[in-house]
Write a protein that holds these residues in place. Structure first.
Motif, PDB file in Angstrom:
ATOM      1  N   GLN A   1     -14.368  -5.993 -21.831  1.00  0.00           N
ATOM      2  CA  GLN A   1     -13.619  -6.720 -21.222  1.00  0.00           C
ATOM      3  C   GLN A   1     -12.781  -8.043 -21.546  1.00  0.00           C
ATOM      4  OE1 GLN A   1     -12.879  -5.542 -17.028  1.00  0.00           O
ATOM      5  NE2 GLN A   1     -12.449  -7.958 -16.449  1.00  0.00           N
ATOM      6  N   ILE A   2     -11.805  -7.831 -21.907  1.00  0.00           N
ATOM      7  CA  ILE A   2     -11.207  -9.125 -22.603  1.00  0.00           C
ATOM      8  C   ILE A   2     -10.138  -9.806 -21.837  1.00  0.00           C
ATOM      9  CG2 ILE A   2     -12.014  -8.971 -25.233  1.00  0.00           C
ATOM     10  CD1 ILE A   2      -8.972  -7.931 -25.675  1.00  0.00           C
ATOM     11  N   GLY A   3      -9.454  -8.754 -20.738  1.00  0.00           N
ATOM     12  CA  GLY A   3      -8.293  -9.794 -20.353  1.00  0.00           C
ATOM     13  C   GLY A   3      -7.640  -9.227 -18.750  1.00  0.00           C
ATOM     14  N   LEU A   4      -6.959  -9.962 -18.006  1.00  0.00           N
ATOM     15  CA  LEU A   4      -6.894  -9.157 -17.125  1.00  0.00           C
ATOM     16  C   LEU A   4      -5.497  -9.965 -16.621  1.00  0.00           C
ATOM     17  CD1 LEU A   4      -6.910  -8.093 -13.996  1.00  0.00           C
ATOM     18  CD2 LEU A   4      -7.780  -9.676 -13.214  1.00  0.00           C
ATOM     19  N   ALA A   5      -4.316  -8.252 -15.857  1.00  0.00           N
ATOM     20  CA  ALA A   5      -2.954  -8.499 -15.940  1.00  0.00           C
ATOM     21  C   ALA A   5      -3.034  -7.784 -14.578  1.00  0.00           C
ATOM     22  CB  ALA A   5      -1.972  -8.707 -16.622  1.00  0.00           C
ATOM     23  N   ARG A   6      -1.470  -8.715 -13.692  1.00  0.00           N
ATOM     24  CA  ARG A   6      -1.129  -8.016 -12.572  1.00  0.00           C
ATOM     25  C   ARG A   6       0.483  -8.015 -12.620  1.00  0.00           C
ATOM     26  NH1 ARG A   6      -4.649 -12.355  -8.564  1.00  0.00           N
ATOM     27  NH2 ARG A   6      -4.348 -11.334  -7.382  1.00  0.00           N
ATOM     28  N   THR A   7       0.745  -7.212 -12.199  1.00  0.00           N
ATOM     29  CA  THR A   7       2.295  -7.471 -11.557  1.00  0.00           C
ATOM     30  C   THR A   7       2.736  -6.583 -10.716  1.00  0.00           C
ATOM     31  OG1 THR A   7       4.672  -7.531 -13.123  1.00  0.00           O
ATOM     32  CG2 THR A   7       2.575  -5.252 -12.954  1.00  0.00           C
ATOM     33  N   TYR A   8       4.183  -6.633  -9.911  1.00  0.00           N
ATOM     34  CA  TYR A   8       4.345  -6.180  -8.673  1.00  0.00           C
ATOM     35  C   TYR A   8       5.529  -5.621  -8.824  1.00  0.00           C
ATOM     36  CZ  TYR A   8       1.197 -10.014  -7.308  1.00  0.00           C
ATOM     37  OH  TYR A   8      -0.145  -9.946  -7.297  1.00  0.00           O
ATOM     38  N   PHE A   9       5.812  -4.486  -8.291  1.00  0.00           N
ATOM     39  CA  PHE A   9       6.452  -3.425  -8.563  1.00  0.00           C
ATOM     40  C   PHE A   9       7.318  -2.526  -6.540  1.00  0.00           C
ATOM     41  CE2 PHE A   9       3.148  -1.322  -9.543  1.00  0.00           C
ATOM     42  CZ  PHE A   9       2.996   0.494  -8.986  1.00  0.00           C
ATOM     43  N   GLN A  10       8.072  -1.708  -6.696  1.00  0.00           N
ATOM     44  CA  GLN A  10       8.672  -0.986  -5.659  1.00  0.00           C
ATOM     45  C   GLN A  10       9.240   0.103  -5.973  1.00  0.00           C
ATOM     46  OE1 GLN A  10      11.744  -2.956  -3.931  1.00  0.00           O
ATOM     47  NE2 GLN A  10      11.379  -3.783  -2.856  1.00  0.00           N
ATOM     48  N   ILE A  11       8.489   1.134  -5.189  1.00  0.00           N
ATOM     49  CA  ILE A  11       8.087   2.459  -6.032  1.00  0.00           C
ATOM     50  C   ILE A  11       8.449   2.930  -4.136  1.00  0.00           C
ATOM     51  CG2 ILE A  11       5.925   3.146  -5.433  1.00  0.00           C
ATOM     52  CD1 ILE A  11       6.930   4.938  -8.474  1.00  0.00           C
ATOM     53  N   LYS A  12       9.858   4.262  -4.692  1.00  0.00           N
ATOM     54  CA  LYS A  12       9.793   5.175  -3.433  1.00  0.00           C
ATOM     55  C   LYS A  12       9.228   6.232  -3.833  1.00  0.00           C
ATOM     56  CE  LYS A  12      14.418   3.885  -2.503  1.00  0.00           C
ATOM     57  NZ  LYS A  12      15.915   3.672  -2.527  1.00  0.00           N
ATOM     58  N   SER A  13       9.065   6.815  -2.758  1.00  0.00           N
ATOM     59  CA  SER A  13       8.889   8.236  -2.433  1.00  0.00           C
ATOM     60  C   SER A  13       9.000   9.316  -3.016  1.00  0.00           C
ATOM     61  CB  SER A  13       8.976   9.393  -1.246  1.00  0.00           C
ATOM     62  OG  SER A  13       8.077  10.699  -1.430  1.00  0.00           O
ATOM     63  N   LYS A  14       7.934  10.093  -3.879  1.00  0.00           N
ATOM     64  CA  LYS A  14       8.434  10.976  -5.761  1.00  0.00           C
ATOM     65  C   LYS A  14       9.522  10.452  -6.612  1.00  0.00           C
ATOM     66  CE  LYS A  14       6.401  14.156  -3.087  1.00  0.00           C
ATOM     67  NZ  LYS A  14       5.232  14.214  -2.774  1.00  0.00           N
ATOM     68  N   GLU A  15       9.433   9.338  -6.573  1.00  0.00           N
ATOM     69  CA  GLU A  15       9.365   8.542  -7.288  1.00  0.00           C
ATOM     70  C   GLU A  15       8.620   8.124  -8.755  1.00  0.00           C
ATOM     71  OE1 GLU A  15      12.916   4.854  -7.035  1.00  0.00           O
ATOM     72  OE2 GLU A  15      11.182   4.135  -7.351  1.00  0.00           O
ATOM     73  N   THR A  16       9.633   8.330  -9.945  1.00  0.00           N
ATOM     74  CA  THR A  16       9.022   8.055 -11.802  1.00  0.00           C
ATOM     75  C   THR A  16       9.735   6.014 -11.760  1.00  0.00           C
ATOM     76  OG1 THR A  16       7.531  10.209 -11.733  1.00  0.00           O
ATOM     77  CG2 THR A  16       7.714   8.573 -13.652  1.00  0.00           C
ATOM     78  N   GLN A  17       8.449   5.495 -12.183  1.00  0.00           N
ATOM     79  CA  GLN A  17       9.686   4.327 -12.965  1.00  0.00           C
ATOM     80  C   GLN A  17       8.522   4.243 -13.995  1.00  0.00           C
ATOM     81  OE1 GLN A  17       9.142   0.142 -11.151  1.00  0.00           O
ATOM     82  NE2 GLN A  17       9.415   1.434  -9.323  1.00  0.00           N
ATOM     83  N   LYS A  18       9.238   2.754 -14.443  1.00  0.00           N
ATOM     84  CA  LYS A  18       8.156   2.464 -16.229  1.00  0.00           C
ATOM     85  C   LYS A  18       8.001   0.288 -15.381  1.00  0.00           C
ATOM     86  CE  LYS A  18       8.645   0.895 -20.778  1.00  0.00           C
ATOM     87  NZ  LYS A  18       9.318   1.103 -21.992  1.00  0.00           N
ATOM     88  N   VAL A  19       6.765   0.489 -15.211  1.00  0.00           N
ATOM     89  CA  VAL A  19       6.682  -1.251 -14.981  1.00  0.00           C
ATOM     90  C   VAL A  19       5.768  -2.034 -16.292  1.00  0.00           C
ATOM     91  CG1 VAL A  19       4.520  -2.308 -13.420  1.00  0.00           C
ATOM     92  CG2 VAL A  19       5.294   0.029 -12.883  1.00  0.00           C
ATOM     93  N   GLU A  20       5.380  -2.963 -16.869  1.00  0.00           N
ATOM     94  CA  GLU A  20       6.283  -4.269 -18.013  1.00  0.00           C
ATOM     95  C   GLU A  20       4.796  -5.268 -17.109  1.00  0.00           C
ATOM     96  OE1 GLU A  20       8.983  -2.431 -20.958  1.00  0.00           O
ATOM     97  OE2 GLU A  20       9.101  -4.311 -19.642  1.00  0.00           O
ATOM     98  N   SER A  21       3.860  -6.116 -17.752  1.00  0.00           N
ATOM     99  CA  SER A  21       3.562  -6.788 -17.871  1.00  0.00           C
ATOM    100  C   SER A  21       3.185  -7.566 -19.085  1.00  0.00           C
ATOM    101  CB  SER A  21       2.051  -7.108 -16.667  1.00  0.00           C
ATOM    102  OG  SER A  21       1.484  -8.172 -16.488  1.00  0.00           O
ATOM    103  N   ILE A  22       2.987  -8.709 -19.110  1.00  0.00           N
ATOM    104  CA  ILE A  22       2.832  -9.997 -20.616  1.00  0.00           C
ATOM    105  C   ILE A  22       1.217 -10.553 -20.116  1.00  0.00           C
ATOM    106  CG2 ILE A  22       3.351 -12.000 -22.231  1.00  0.00           C
ATOM    107  CD1 ILE A  22       6.943 -10.757 -21.474  1.00  0.00           C
ATOM    108  N   ILE A  23       0.757 -10.314 -20.971  1.00  0.00           N
ATOM    109  CA  ILE A  23      -0.541 -10.704 -21.089  1.00  0.00           C
ATOM    110  C   ILE A  23      -0.975 -11.817 -21.800  1.00  0.00           C
ATOM    111  CG2 ILE A  23      -2.110  -9.478 -21.938  1.00  0.00           C
ATOM    112  CD1 ILE A  23      -4.455 -10.801 -19.826  1.00  0.00           C
ATOM    113  N   ASP A  24      -1.578 -13.133 -22.186  1.00  0.00           N
ATOM    114  CA  ASP A  24      -1.485 -13.878 -23.054  1.00  0.00           C
ATOM    115  C   ASP A  24      -2.562 -14.809 -23.103  1.00  0.00           C
ATOM    116  OD1 ASP A  24      -0.629 -15.816 -25.428  1.00  0.00           O
ATOM    117  OD2 ASP A  24       0.814 -16.312 -24.293  1.00  0.00           O
ATOM    118  N   PHE A  25      -3.000 -15.657 -24.322  1.00  0.00           N
ATOM    119  CA  PHE A  25      -4.454 -16.166 -24.245  1.00  0.00           C
ATOM    120  C   PHE A  25      -5.754 -15.406 -24.957  1.00  0.00           C
ATOM    121  CE2 PHE A  25      -1.483 -19.054 -21.569  1.00  0.00           C
ATOM    122  CZ  PHE A  25      -1.696 -20.341 -23.117  1.00  0.00           C
TER     123      PHE A  25
END
Length: 252
Positions: A212-236
Motif C-alpha cells: 500500500q502506497i497511497g490513500l485518496a478520498r472523495t465524495y459524491f451523490q448518487i440516486k437509486s439505480k443510477e450509474t456515475q463516474k467518480v474521480e479523485s487526484i492524489i499526489d506525493f
C-alpha cells in the motif's frame, strides 16, 4: 445557668447555625443521594438496574462493543503519514451518532511519543466503517495503536438504509498527470432503492509488489439505480501505483 452564659450560647448558636445546616444537607445528600441512571440501584421506575423508564433502554446495556481491525499507515515523500483502521458494529439495531478516535505512536521501547488530534465519526447498525486521519506530521515510530472513545449511553436505535454492498464499482483507471500526481477514476452503480446524498469513496493504492502506497478520498451523490463516474487526484506518492481497492461509506 447565668443570664450571661445563656446569652453567650444564643450568640454561638446564631453564628454556627448556617454551618450546621450546610453540614446537615451535605450529609443527607451523601446518605440519601437523588436517584439517577448511574447509581447501580433499580429505582425511579427503571425496568432494570439503571436502564428502562427514565433511563436509556435496557438493550443498550447488552450491546456488543465495536470491533477494531485492519490498522494501517501510509508514508509519503513529503514526510507525512495517513493512519487508518477499520471498525465493525455487530449490533443489529443500535448505532452511534458520535464517536471520537485518534492514534497513539510508540517507539521501540514501547514509550508513547506522539498522539494525533482527535476526529469524530459515527457508525450505523451492522456497519463496517473506516476511520482515517490524514496528513499527519509525526516523528518516526515503531508501532501505533488506534483509540476509540464513546459514551456507553450514546447508543441510538437506527433504521438501517445503507450497505456498502449497495454500491458496485467497476472499470477503475489510474492516469498519470502531466502536472504531477495521478487521476483515479471509476464507475459506480447504486443497486439499492435509496438515493444517497453524500457517499465517501476510500481509495487505497498499491504498487506492483501489492504494498500500500497511497490513500485518496472523495465524495459524491448518487440516486437509486443510477450509474456515475467518480474521480479523485492524489499526489506525493513515493512510487507509481499499479492497482486500487475501493470502499464506500455514508457521510452526513
Amino acid at each position: 445557668m447565668s443570664e450571661r452564659l445563656l446569652k453567650q450560647i444564643k450568640i454561638f448558636l446564631i453564628f454556627i447555625s448556617p454551618l450546621l445546616i450546610f453540614l446537615f444537607f451535605s450529609l443527607y445528600k451523601f446518605l440519601f443521594p437523588k436517584p439517577n441512571c448511574f447509581d447501580n440501584i433499580k429505582n425511579q421506575g427503571e425496568v432494570d438496574i439503571d436502564c428502562g423508564g427514565p433511563c436509556p433502554p435496557c438493550e443498550v446495556k447488552k450491546l456488543e462493543p465495536l470491533r477494531i481491525s485492519s490498522k494501517r499507515f501510509i508514508s509519503y515523500k513529503d514526510g507525512s503519514y495517513d493512519f487508518v483502521f477499520k471498525i465493525f458494529n455487530p449490533n443489529e439495531k443500535y448505532g452511534l451518532e458520535k464517536l471520537s478516535y485518534y492514534f497513539e505512536l510508540y517507539d521501540k521501547e514501547g514509550k508513547k511519543i506522539f498522539e494525533t488530534p482527535k476526529e469524530t465519526s459515527f457508525i450505523y447498525p451492522n456497519e463496517t466503517r473506516w476511520l482515517i486521519i490524514q496528513n499527519v506530521k509525526a516523528p518516526e515510530f515503531d508501532d501505533f495503536k488506534p483509540k476509540v472513545e464513546i459514551n456507553d449511553y450514546d447508543w441510538k436505535e437506527f433504521e438501517e438504509k445503507f450497505s456498502s454492498r449497495d454500491l458496485i464499482y467497476y472499470e477503475p483507471k489510474i492516469e498519470k498527470l502531466e502536472i504531477g500526481g495521478y487521476l483515479i477514476s471509476f464507475n459506480v452503480y447504486n443497486s439499492s432503492i435509496y438515493d444517497f446524498d453524500k457517499i465517501e469513496a476510500i481509495i487505497f493504492l498499491y504498487n506492483k509488489e501489492n504494498s500500500q502506497i497511497g490513500l485518496a478520498r472523495t465524495y459524491f451523490q448518487i440516486k437509486s439505480k443510477e450509474t456515475q463516474k467518480v474521480e479523485s487526484i492524489i499526489d506525493f506518492l513515493s512510487e507509481e501505483p499499479e492497482a486500487v481497492e475501493i470502499f464506500f461509506q455514508m457521510q452526513k
